[in-house]
Design an enzyme around this catalytic site. Structure first.
Site, PDB file in Angstrom:
ATOM      1  CG  ASP A  45      18.764   0.842  14.028  1.00  0.00           C
ATOM      2  OD1 ASP A  45      18.109   1.838  13.817  1.00  0.00           O
ATOM      3  OD2 ASP A  45      18.358  -0.079  14.938  1.00  0.00           O
ATOM      4  CG  ASP A  65      26.048  -0.204  20.662  1.00  0.00           C
ATOM      5  OD1 ASP A  65      25.801   1.142  20.680  1.00  0.00           O
ATOM      6  OD2 ASP A  65      26.268  -0.869  21.538  1.00  0.00           O
ATOM      7  CB  VAL A  66      26.209   5.366  17.732  1.00  0.00           C
ATOM      8  CG1 VAL A  66      25.740   5.107  16.375  1.00  0.00           C
ATOM      9  CG2 VAL A  66      25.154   5.617  18.744  1.00  0.00           C
ATOM     10  CG  ASN A  92      18.339   9.907  12.849  1.00  0.00           C
ATOM     11  OD1 ASN A  92      17.622  10.832  12.998  1.00  0.00           O
ATOM     12  ND2 ASN A  92      17.635   8.714  13.170  1.00  0.00           N
ATOM     13  CE1 TYR A 157      16.335  14.039  22.797  1.00  0.00           C
ATOM     14  CE2 TYR A 157      15.454  16.067  22.432  1.00  0.00           C
ATOM     15  CZ  TYR A 157      15.917  15.122  21.934  1.00  0.00           C
ATOM     16  OH  TYR A 157      15.598  14.834  20.577  1.00  0.00           O
ATOM     17  CB  ALA A 190       9.244  14.416  14.888  1.00  0.00           C
ATOM     18  CB  THR A 192       9.064   9.525  16.035  1.00  0.00           C
ATOM     19  OG1 THR A 192       9.372   9.935  17.412  1.00  0.00           O
ATOM     20  CG2 THR A 192       9.742  10.564  15.184  1.00  0.00           C
TER      21      THR A 192
END
Length: 263
Positions: A45, A65-66, A92, A157, A190, A192
């Site tokens: 994360d 950090d993706v 994810n 998105y 969802a 979240t």
């Protein structure tokens, strides 16, 4: 000769999993679920300190950090160094976006696609050598109903998640003969922290939540735990013959067309 897997024992005991975006929401629910099934789980994360203190004895927080290839490669190497292997990768990590095609500039398009699509590319690319060495390798990508249904005010998105769906299928074809299964889950809306933040900015948060609930045939938002259980299934030996699949967890949003109540 075709690859023939040797079925491992039921459960995830002895396997190592990494979950990106694992410190909150669907990622945290998934990390907890995989750990309950016996996996050793690393939470990758950008803010690993956000991992709840109660989970730090069972989950390994790793900064990742993706959107940065160097960070991704260092995180994957850290997981393998500390846990000894990498068998399951859950891609994810992702960010949201609102608006029509006219509402976001090029920089925002590049930012969202960089995280939601290239983030999966970077993490999977770094993990592949370790997945190839696994006796039970699985990749699960978090996609969305937005990849398969036209939703208003979600064009950026939706484009990113449409790319994730296609990426999942292509990756599954590329790596099936290496014994690596690749699937995705397509959640509906969802419940979240991201949705909470979205609702907090609405003029009438209660009315907006009611509208989101009503959009799904079950009449409620999908829970993070429900998505996590689907991810866990796709990652598990129980799904040993499942690859190139998009599993909808959307309360019937994609496939059902109900008549109005009373009609």
């Amino acid at each position: 000769m075709p690859y023939t897997p040797t079925p491992p024992p039921l459960g995830l005991s002895g396997l190592v999993a990494a979950v990106t975006g694992g410190a909150s929401g669907i990622g945290l629910a998934t990390s907890r679920y995989l750990a309950r099934l016996g996996a050793r789980v690393a939470v990758l994360d950008i803010a690993p300190d956000a991992l709840p203190a109660a989970d730090q004895d069972t989950l390994l927080p790793v900064r990742c950090d993706v959107s940065d290839d160097t960070s991704v490669r260092a995180a994957v190497a850290d997981v393998v160094d500390r846990l000894g292997a990498l068998d399951i990768l859950v891609n994810n990590a992702g960010i949201g976006a609102q608006g029509t095609v006219a509402d976001n500039d090029d920089a925002e398009w590049q930012r969202v696609l960089d995280v939601n699509v290239l983030g999966i590319v970077r993490t999977t690319r770094a993990a592949l050598p370790h997945l190839r060495a696994s006796r039970h390798a699985a990749v699960v990508n978090t996609c969305s109903v937005a990849a398969t249904a036209g939703l208003p005010q979600r064009v950026l998105y939706s484009a990113s998640k449409g790319a994730v769906l296609s990426l999942t299928l292509a990756m599954a074809a590329d790596h099936v003969r290496e014994g690596i299964r690749v699937n995705c889950v397509n959640p509906g809306t969802a419940d979240t922290p991201w949705i909470d933040r979205l609702l907090s900015r609405a003029d009438d948060p209660a009315a907006e939540r009611t509208a989101l609930n009503a959009r799904q045939p079950t009449g409620r938002l999908v829970s993070a735990e429900e998505v996590a259980s689907a991810i866990a299934y796709l990652a598990s030996p129980a799904a040993a013959s499942v690859t190139g699949t998009a599993l909808a967890v959307d309360g019937g949003m994609q496939g059902l067309r109900l008549r109005p109540e009373g009609a």
